[in-house]
Each structure stands twice: as C-alpha cells, then as structure tokens.
Write a protein that holds these residues in place. Structure first.
Motif, PDB file in Angstrom:
ATOM      1  N   VAL A 105       0.840  -1.197   0.000  1.00 31.44           N
ATOM      2  CA  VAL A 105       0.000   0.000   0.000  1.00 31.44           C
ATOM      3  C   VAL A 105       0.876   1.249   0.000  1.00 31.44           C
ATOM      4  CG1 VAL A 105      -1.716   1.338   1.271  1.00 31.44           C
ATOM      5  CG2 VAL A 105      -1.945  -1.149   1.122  1.00 31.44           C
ATOM      6  N   ASN A 108       2.435   2.094  -3.326  1.00 31.74           N
ATOM      7  CA  ASN A 108       1.567   2.491  -4.439  1.00 31.74           C
ATOM      8  C   ASN A 108       0.596   3.624  -4.144  1.00 31.74           C
ATOM      9  OD1 ASN A 108       2.206   0.508  -6.647  1.00 31.74           O
ATOM     10  ND2 ASN A 108       1.767  -0.939  -4.993  1.00 31.74           N
ATOM     11  N   VAL A 109       0.641   4.113  -2.932  1.00 22.66           N
ATOM     12  CA  VAL A 109      -0.398   5.068  -2.546  1.00 22.66           C
ATOM     13  C   VAL A 109      -0.346   6.351  -3.397  1.00 22.66           C
ATOM     14  CG1 VAL A 109       0.974   6.124  -0.690  1.00 22.66           C
ATOM     15  CG2 VAL A 109      -1.529   6.093  -0.526  1.00 22.66           C
ATOM     16  N   ILE A 112      -1.982   5.554  -6.863  1.00 19.03           N
ATOM     17  CA  ILE A 112      -3.435   5.402  -6.902  1.00 19.03           C
ATOM     18  C   ILE A 112      -4.183   6.670  -6.480  1.00 19.03           C
ATOM     19  CG2 ILE A 112      -3.327   2.911  -6.544  1.00 19.03           C
ATOM     20  CD1 ILE A 112      -3.983   3.304  -3.655  1.00 19.03           C
ATOM     21  N   ARG A 116      -6.294  11.058  -9.046  1.00 19.47           N
ATOM     22  CA  ARG A 116      -7.620  11.390  -8.525  1.00 19.47           C
ATOM     23  C   ARG A 116      -7.624  12.762  -7.860  1.00 19.47           C
ATOM     24  NH1 ARG A 116     -10.914   7.232  -8.803  1.00 19.47           N
ATOM     25  NH2 ARG A 116      -9.966   5.170  -9.041  1.00 19.47           N
TER      26      ARG A 116
ATOM     27  N   LEU B  11      -6.846   8.194   3.863  1.00 14.89           N
ATOM     28  CA  LEU B  11      -7.114   7.314   2.722  1.00 14.89           C
ATOM     29  C   LEU B  11      -6.152   6.128   2.724  1.00 14.89           C
ATOM     30  CD1 LEU B  11      -7.740   9.991  -0.069  1.00 14.89           C
ATOM     31  CD2 LEU B  11      -9.441   8.617   1.165  1.00 14.89           C
ATOM     32  N   HIS B  12      -4.908   6.402   3.049  1.00 17.35           N
ATOM     33  CA  HIS B  12      -3.906   5.341   3.161  1.00 17.35           C
ATOM     34  C   HIS B  12      -4.351   4.317   4.210  1.00 17.35           C
ATOM     35  CE1 HIS B  12       0.692   4.404   3.244  1.00 17.35           C
ATOM     36  NE2 HIS B  12       0.032   3.390   3.757  1.00 17.35           N
ATOM     37  N   THR B  15      -7.374   2.245   3.070  1.00 25.81           N
ATOM     38  CA  THR B  15      -6.934   1.304   2.037  1.00 25.81           C
ATOM     39  C   THR B  15      -6.178   0.135   2.662  1.00 25.81           C
ATOM     40  OG1 THR B  15      -6.720   3.155   0.505  1.00 25.81           O
ATOM     41  CG2 THR B  15      -5.622   1.096  -0.103  1.00 25.81           C
ATOM     42  N   ALA B  16      -5.320   0.441   3.615  1.00 29.31           N
ATOM     43  CA  ALA B  16      -4.519  -0.607   4.248  1.00 29.31           C
ATOM     44  C   ALA B  16      -5.384  -1.542   5.085  1.00 29.31           C
ATOM     45  CB  ALA B  16      -3.422   0.022   5.116  1.00 29.31           C
ATOM     46  N   THR B  19      -7.084  -3.844   2.694  1.00 26.03           N
ATOM     47  CA  THR B  19      -6.128  -4.696   1.980  1.00 26.03           C
ATOM     48  C   THR B  19      -5.560  -5.795   2.873  1.00 26.03           C
ATOM     49  OG1 THR B  19      -5.508  -2.838   0.564  1.00 26.03           O
ATOM     50  CG2 THR B  19      -3.971  -4.695   0.664  1.00 26.03           C
ATOM     51  N   MET B 131     -15.986   9.709  -5.952  1.00 19.86           N
ATOM     52  CA  MET B 131     -14.911   8.717  -5.858  1.00 19.86           C
ATOM     53  C   MET B 131     -15.121   7.882  -4.609  1.00 19.86           C
ATOM     54  SD  MET B 131     -11.606  11.054  -6.768  1.00 19.86           S
ATOM     55  CE  MET B 131     -11.555  12.020  -8.286  1.00 19.86           C
ATOM     56  N   ASP B 135     -13.101   2.332  -5.551  1.00 22.00           N
ATOM     57  CA  ASP B 135     -12.370   2.723  -6.762  1.00 22.00           C
ATOM     58  C   ASP B 135     -10.866   2.717  -6.493  1.00 22.00           C
ATOM     59  OD1 ASP B 135     -14.810   3.194  -8.052  1.00 22.00           O
ATOM     60  OD2 ASP B 135     -14.873   5.270  -7.355  1.00 22.00           O
ATOM     61  N   VAL B 136     -10.509   3.261  -5.355  1.00 20.85           N
ATOM     62  CA  VAL B 136      -9.096   3.308  -4.980  1.00 20.85           C
ATOM     63  C   VAL B 136      -8.542   1.893  -4.827  1.00 20.85           C
ATOM     64  CG1 VAL B 136      -7.485   4.044  -3.180  1.00 20.85           C
ATOM     65  CG2 VAL B 136      -9.371   5.547  -3.847  1.00 20.85           C
ATOM     66  N   ASP B 139      -8.015   0.223  -8.194  1.00 20.99           N
ATOM     67  CA  ASP B 139      -6.771   0.705  -8.805  1.00 20.99           C
ATOM     68  C   ASP B 139      -5.566   0.020  -8.181  1.00 20.99           C
ATOM     69  OD1 ASP B 139      -8.117   2.392 -10.429  1.00 20.99           O
ATOM     70  OD2 ASP B 139      -7.368   4.253  -9.561  1.00 20.99           O
ATOM     71  N   LEU B 140      -5.610  -0.118  -6.879  1.00 25.44           N
ATOM     72  CA  LEU B 140      -4.484  -0.726  -6.177  1.00 25.44           C
ATOM     73  C   LEU B 140      -4.310  -2.191  -6.576  1.00 25.44           C
ATOM     74  CD1 LEU B 140      -2.260  -0.612  -4.016  1.00 25.44           C
ATOM     75  CD2 LEU B 140      -3.992  -1.211  -2.304  1.00 25.44           C
ATOM     76  N   LEU B 143      -2.076  -3.042  -9.264  1.00 22.86           N
ATOM     77  CA  LEU B 143      -0.639  -2.779  -9.089  1.00 22.86           C
ATOM     78  C   LEU B 143       0.053  -3.782  -8.159  1.00 22.86           C
ATOM     79  CD1 LEU B 143      -0.893   1.099  -8.703  1.00 22.86           C
ATOM     80  CD2 LEU B 143       0.019  -0.134 -10.662  1.00 22.86           C
ATOM     81  N   ILE B 144      -0.714  -4.507  -7.391  1.00 17.75           N
ATOM     82  CA  ILE B 144      -0.092  -5.451  -6.459  1.00 17.75           C
ATOM     83  C   ILE B 144       0.060  -6.837  -7.099  1.00 17.75           C
ATOM     84  CG2 ILE B 144      -0.214  -6.532  -4.189  1.00 17.75           C
ATOM     85  CD1 ILE B 144      -1.675  -4.288  -3.092  1.00 17.75           C
TER      86      ILE B 144
END
Lengths: 144, 144
Positions: A105, A108-109, A112, A116, B11-12, B15-16, B19, B131, B135-136, B139-140, B143-144
DNA sequence: TTTTTTGTAATGTCAATAGTTACAATAAAA
DNA sequence: TTTTATTGTAACTATTGACATTACAAAAAA
C-alpha cells in the motif's frame, strides 16, 4: 485547512480599483481603508498582482494611479488565485512524505491517489477559470 | 494553503485496513509502519474516522481487529475529507473579517463573492463525492 | 496477573498567516 | 531645489495549525 484570506482580499482590491478609478486616488492607504487591513498587506498583495501582470503601480507622489492592465473580462478568478496562492508543486492536496516502500500500500499510494486528487483540484480550478472579474463587477453594480 | 496530509493519511489507512484485514493484525502500530508516521497520529485520525462511523476500534489486547464498518463502495472520498478536515463555517475560502461597511465595495464584497466561492467549493466536493474507496482499492489491485 | 493496545494529555518544533513599525527610494508638486 | 506623498521592503511580533514525540491510565484479552 482553509485557503487564506489574501485571495478574497485580492478580489476586493481588484474590484475596488475598477469601481473607484474615476472617483478617488487609488493608493494602498485608500484600499486599506476599504478592506480594513494594514496598508502593508495591501501593498504585498498588489505586488503579487503586479507580478502576474494585472496591475500597474506607480511609485512616489505620482501614485494614486494604480491601474488595471487588463480589462475585467480578461481577468479570471483562477489567474488571481494562482497569483496569490503559492501551492507547493502546484498541488492542492498535501501528501505524507514517506509512505513505506516495503509495504504494497505504501509503495503504491501515490500512484493510486495522485491522479484522482489532481482531477479534484482541476474541477475547482476550472470553476474559478470560468469566473471573470467582470462578472463580479456586474453583480456589484446591481447592489450599488 | 494546502489541504493537510492527514487527508491522504486517512485514505492510506482505510486502504490498508481493507487490503490487510485477513493477513495481519491491524493495530495503530502496524498502520504507522505503512504510513511511516508516529502511531499517535494514526490513532488520532482513526478516532476521527470512528466518529464518522467508518471504523470500529477495539481497545486493549483485543486489538489488531480494527474493522471497516461500511463496505468500500459505501465510503466516498468526500465523507473521508469531511471527517478529517474541520473547515471553519464549512467554507473552504477564508474571508477577511472586517471589510469597511461604509465603502460600497466593502459593504457588498460578501454578497458578491460568497455564492461564487461556495460553488467553487461545491465543484471540488462533488468530485470527491463521486470517488469511492472501492475505486481506490480496485486501482491498487491492478498494481499489487 | 501480565501483556498489549488504545485514548489522551502534555510538550516541542516548524511554517504560515496576519499585523505592525520603520525607513530608504522614488517622483511629483511646491 | 526642497518638500511631500507613496511605494517597496525589511524586521519584528503574535497567533495558529501541522506534525512529531513521550508518557501513561484505562481497557481487555491471554
């Protein structure tokens, strides 16, 4: 964090210059009287507007003749905003500096989020670009 | 002035959490490792997200089980932004406090600018609203 | 009871906004 | 030429917010 009041002060200044150009001597002191802040603040903002090519500022006793160098229809609010607000890397959204590159994460943060967040910034800037000083002046003329 | 990095950190974090929910114990310490800031900063931001009803945070040794209370499709970036960025009077653009009421421009500058600046703010917020966290995440996942 | 982790307070550093005083440089007016 | 008004700029202060760090009581499972 809010966008600083120097932006609205700049719009106030430009509006006042155009409104009073034939009635009063336009000095930083006069403008400070309308905005009600210290004249040094007015002078500093005027210098930023001068750097952006929007105003002409004579020095010395000649003054009282600060002049718009563009027509109000040619000045949009984005130009003013950019002249006044110095954004780091031109990005509205600040980013934490050191996301962990060893974490999927963290690594790539930026990838991503950057696009946006830029598109959000652009939505705001496009809206500003479509507003002209002449629009503001015509709104004002209805009220005076 | 830029919008503070606490927003991108939030947001990080979200997302984490999504994930890594099945792979790791999710503590403020773990998240601090991914963001690479002090864990107290993570905890404070988590508290704001909790106030907004987005996460559940068990205390004590129970922890490691921070959980999203909404599906990623149900969390949009405007909700996160509003949870994190406390705007005075909900207005993005700050205003100089005391425009001179005896001046025709000073007296009306709020009337002629408030609506315009609010519509600029709204353009930005609408973009954020469209958004989603999902969506985020999608996108991630590429990439992983 | 021990251990882990959260919630929170206290403190420090740094940068930016906003305000003020002061004054040399400028340039018209007297 | 001298006086006067005004700008450009520097120096300083106060206040605020971001971001960081240390510390520890409260919570709750092990």
């Amino acid at each position: 964090m809010q966008i600083s009041s120097r932006f609205t002060i700049a719009l106030h200044i430009l509006t006042a210059i155009e409104t009073f150009k034939d009635e009063y001597r336009l000095t930083s002191e006069f403008l400070a009287g309308s905005v009600q802040v210290n004249s040094v603040i007015i002078r500093n903002i005027l210098l930023q507007l001068k750097s952006a090519g929007m105003v002409q500022i004579p020095r010395g006793r000649a003054s009282g003749s600060i002049v718009l160098l563009k027509k109000p229809e040619e000045i949009n609010l984005l130009d003013v905003y950019k002249a006044i607000e110095p954004l780091e890397h031109d990005t509205l959204f600040a980013f934490h500096k050191n996301p962990n590159p060893k974490c999927p994460v963290g690594k790539n943060v930026h990838n991503i989020l950057d696009d946006r967040l830029l598109s959000v910034q652009k939505a705001m800037e496009d809206k500003l670009k479509n507003m002209k000083l002449s629009d503001v002046l015509s709104d004002l003329s209805k009220l005076i």
